[in-house]
Design an enzyme around this catalytic site. Sequence first.
Site, PDB file in Angstrom:
ATOM      1  N   HIS A  25       0.836  -1.217   0.000  1.00  0.00           N
ATOM      2  CA  HIS A  25       0.000   0.000   0.000  1.00  0.00           C
ATOM      3  C   HIS A  25       0.866   1.261   0.000  1.00  0.00           C
ATOM      4  O   HIS A  25       0.537   2.251  -0.646  1.00  0.00           O
ATOM      5  CB  HIS A  25      -0.953   0.012   1.198  1.00  0.00           C
ATOM      6  CG  HIS A  25      -1.860  -1.197   1.232  1.00  0.00           C
ATOM      7  ND1 HIS A  25      -2.520  -1.600   2.368  1.00  0.00           N
ATOM      8  CD2 HIS A  25      -2.186  -2.096   0.253  1.00  0.00           C
ATOM      9  CE1 HIS A  25      -3.231  -2.694   2.081  1.00  0.00           C
ATOM     10  NE2 HIS A  25      -3.031  -3.012   0.814  1.00  0.00           N
ATOM     11  N   HIS A  30      -1.412 -10.764  -5.344  1.00  0.00           N
ATOM     12  CA  HIS A  30       0.003 -10.402  -5.237  1.00  0.00           C
ATOM     13  C   HIS A  30       0.923 -11.328  -6.036  1.00  0.00           C
ATOM     14  O   HIS A  30       1.805 -10.870  -6.751  1.00  0.00           O
ATOM     15  CB  HIS A  30       0.434 -10.395  -3.779  1.00  0.00           C
ATOM     16  CG  HIS A  30      -0.302  -9.383  -2.962  1.00  0.00           C
ATOM     17  ND1 HIS A  30      -0.290  -8.046  -3.266  1.00  0.00           N
ATOM     18  CD2 HIS A  30      -1.090  -9.506  -1.873  1.00  0.00           C
ATOM     19  CE1 HIS A  30      -1.032  -7.395  -2.384  1.00  0.00           C
ATOM     20  NE2 HIS A  30      -1.534  -8.258  -1.532  1.00  0.00           N
TER      21      HIS A  30
END
Length: 300
Positions: free
Chosen positions: A76, A259
């Site tokens: 993030h 991911h």
Amino acid sequence: MIYRRTLRREVACTGIGLHSGRAVRLRLLPAPAAHGIRFARTDVGVEIPATLAHIGGQDHATTLTRDGVSIGTVEHLLAALAGLGVDDVRVEVDGPEVPVLDGSAAPFVILLHEAGLRPLAVPRLHLRVKEPVEVAHGAKRARLAPCDHFEVAYSIGFDHPLLRHQAFTLRVTPRTFTEAIAPARTFGFLREVEMLRKSGLALGGSLENAVVIGETGVLNNKLRFDDEFVRHKILDAVGDLALLGHPLAGRLEATKAGHALHAAVARKLLATPGAWELVPAGTPSLEAAAVAPSPAPRLA
Ligand SMILES: [Zn+2]
């Protein structure tokens, strides 16, 4: 010519790690050109460059590892740095994980605005996709295709009545990232929370930093966007692709990815000869130049 950028001044914040539940102090510091983005575990004295080569794990978050030392949940913060166009920064953390804050990239965007950005005397290079590459794992798929700017087209689907299908496409710029992507929070299913905790994950997770989807509705009072979930997947992808080490000029098309697949397609791109090149930022592709009208002759 577009120049690399760093921070104008140092900024810091404190928060807990989503998976470890531990309190961590985070500092972002200006860095010289070509430094790139580097994480430093100040508690153990190890520095880890934010590159694909240092990915240590991708179980529910992206972890960077070097010499047996890890820094978790980097995506993030990386998304905020890439989204706002920060090339060179030193990230100091005194624990094993970047603080989760509210589960989105918005607090990092605010922190970066507080720091201010400063151009460096070195031109920025874009990593331009020349030939498409694709990876797939069952129904999960990620493809990088040529595009003059950075664009992401994402779709997700789950076996859950509240989240059968969501799709979102956008051209990523500092403005679109800040407004449409950065505020989207991490999400998880209530039915999985117990399992995650048993495996030592999500120990710091709460309704303060994640959207939790129950059987009949979202446990948090309200969503920030109707399609907050797919927007958060784009946020994760922007963060994971930052590990390429250069801003991307290309289009990511992802279906039910995560991911591991974001990193796999990025690795495949770098490993495919002729599929990419580094070009000064702002350079139109040869294809675009070929169809552009030539300038009108000047009459002296
Ligand atoms: Zn995320």
